[in-house]
Design a protein around this motif. Structure first.
Motif, short mmCIF file in Angstrom:
data_model
loop_
_atom_site.label_atom_id
_atom_site.label_comp_id
_atom_site.label_asym_id
_atom_site.label_seq_id
_atom_site.Cartn_x
_atom_site.Cartn_y
_atom_site.Cartn_z
N ARG A 171 -3.13 -5.06 -4.41
CA ARG A 171 -2.03 -5.30 -5.34
C ARG A 171 -1.56 -6.75 -5.36
O ARG A 171 -1.35 -7.32 -6.42
N ARG A 175 -4.87 -8.61 -6.83
CA ARG A 175 -4.16 -8.27 -8.07
C ARG A 175 -5.00 -7.45 -9.03
O ARG A 175 -5.21 -7.82 -10.18
N GLU A 177 -5.69 -4.46 -11.43
CA GLU A 177 -4.94 -3.58 -12.32
C GLU A 177 -5.62 -2.21 -12.40
O GLU A 177 -6.84 -2.14 -12.27
N PRO A 178 -4.85 -1.14 -12.59
CA PRO A 178 -3.42 -1.09 -12.88
C PRO A 178 -2.51 -1.13 -11.63
O PRO A 178 -1.29 -1.13 -11.78
N ALA A 180 -1.75 -3.50 -9.58
CA ALA A 180 -0.92 -4.70 -9.45
C ALA A 180 0.37 -4.60 -10.26
O ALA A 180 1.41 -5.14 -9.87
N SER A 181 0.31 -3.91 -11.40
CA SER A 181 1.50 -3.83 -12.26
C SER A 181 2.24 -2.50 -12.14
O SER A 181 3.24 -2.29 -12.84
N ALA A 182 1.75 -1.61 -11.30
CA ALA A 182 2.39 -0.30 -11.19
C ALA A 182 3.81 -0.43 -10.62
O ALA A 182 4.08 -1.33 -9.83
N ARG B 133 -12.75 -9.21 -8.40
CA ARG B 133 -11.91 -8.33 -9.22
C ARG B 133 -12.68 -7.88 -10.47
O ARG B 133 -12.75 -6.71 -10.78
N ASP B 152 -3.93 9.10 -14.83
CA ASP B 152 -4.08 7.75 -14.26
C ASP B 152 -5.31 7.60 -13.37
O ASP B 152 -5.19 7.21 -12.20
N PHE B 155 -5.73 4.21 -11.54
CA PHE B 155 -4.70 4.04 -10.50
C PHE B 155 -5.09 4.84 -9.26
O PHE B 155 -5.05 4.33 -8.12
N GLU B 158 -8.08 3.30 -7.51
CA GLU B 158 -7.71 2.08 -6.76
C GLU B 158 -6.97 2.42 -5.47
O GLU B 158 -7.14 1.73 -4.47
#
Lengths: 202, 202
Positions: A171, A175, A177-178, A180-182, B133, B152, B155, B158
């Protein structure tokens, strides 16, 4: 960040000339230097220069470069020191409290920067890894494990730590995604049951 | 490690003089250089020297330093490419298969060394992080997420990846005990239900 300064013996008259707060300035400079240059490229001389003191004063307060690093790690991990207290409130909701506390520390740029610096140094430099290992093991995981009522408490505590550290890596460092922005609470919702199971048994 | 060499156009006569296998020698040298020196200190010139070829040949096959790094990452992550296949066998036991495959890759020193090098570079260098990344996202996580039947899916994938990577960090990089010496199957037993939940829903 409210560490009581602990001095190695009495400062000499020359040290006193550097004024009060010299130790704190050195520590702050050390954290910045380690963060920006990495472990290898940071020197006691460079730290002294950044703090505006004589290198001898750095040696006086902290000793070797490794010892300066250890002191910087210690200050950086102060938010982690609260972990045993967070967990000490009993087993119910322990996973959720831990996940929320951990993400809170990393969400705050002030506490995140030095943690990032320590992780970067430890991943790339064996001496830094040894310092972090000794510190985290001795100070955080062992205390946490003492309070756990599961078989292999240290093993369980380390698996919980591995998950948290992995989330921080993906995160905040990579970084991705998703993730990092969660929203932090989205992460807490999924991860808390895992930590709960690791720390209170299955 | 059985990557088909893919060439950027036909080698010129001069390149051909470097003999067959020059591309593979360059790639091998790149992995070693990145692993031993880190991203910053590695140069195309140094890679060429280690491979016993002209720097122009490195540029010919790979382009810039970033592109050599990307190629080295790609080869290093080949064991990870199997992940979609591992997961493609259906939802039952997906967590256990994933945990066992991942630990197997890291247990093997031949596949571990280049992964370590990539992780070290990515943690300390932004360009390397961007390459990793892009690669991991594009190649592994998106494929895995496609097959998942959960809300998700990226998500969730990850979060599963974060746990595995965190375990690799504590066990193989920081070597924290008792995790570092634990039997891989002990780890699989505790972690598999977590991955199963993340990837197949709660």
């Amino acid at each position: 960040m409210t560490a009581e300064p602990r001095r190695r013996g009495r400062p000499s008259r020359k040290d006193a000339e550097s004024g009060p707060g010299a130790r704190e300035r050195i520590l702050e400079a050390a954290r910045t230097e380690f963060a920006e240059r990495g472990y290898d490229k940071t020197s006691v001389r460079g730290i002294a220069k950044a703090a505006g003191v004589d290198p001898a004063l750095v040696h006086h307060y902290f000793g070797t470069k490794d010892e300066v690093f250890a002191a910087a790690v210690e200050v950086s991990f102060e938010p982690a020191m609260i972990v045993p207290a967070v967990l000490g409130q009993g087993p119910e909701g322990i996973g959720e409290r831990l996940a929320r506390h951990f993400l809170g520390v990393w969400e705050n740029p002030v506490t995140r920067a030095p943690l990032l610096a320590v992780v970067r140094s430890a991943v790339t430099h064996e001496t830094a890894a040894t310092v972090l290992r000794g510190f985290v093991l001795r100070r955080v995981l062992e205390r946490v494990a003492t309070d756990l009522d599961v078989p292999d408490p240290k093993f369980r505590a380390e698996l919980a730590a591995s998950h948290m550290i992995g989330i921080a890596l993906l995160r905040y460092v990579l970084r991705m995604e998703p993730l990092a922005s969660a929203d932090p609470e989205e992460i807490v919702a999924v991860v808390a049951p895992t930590l709960q199971r690791y720390l209170t048994g299955n």
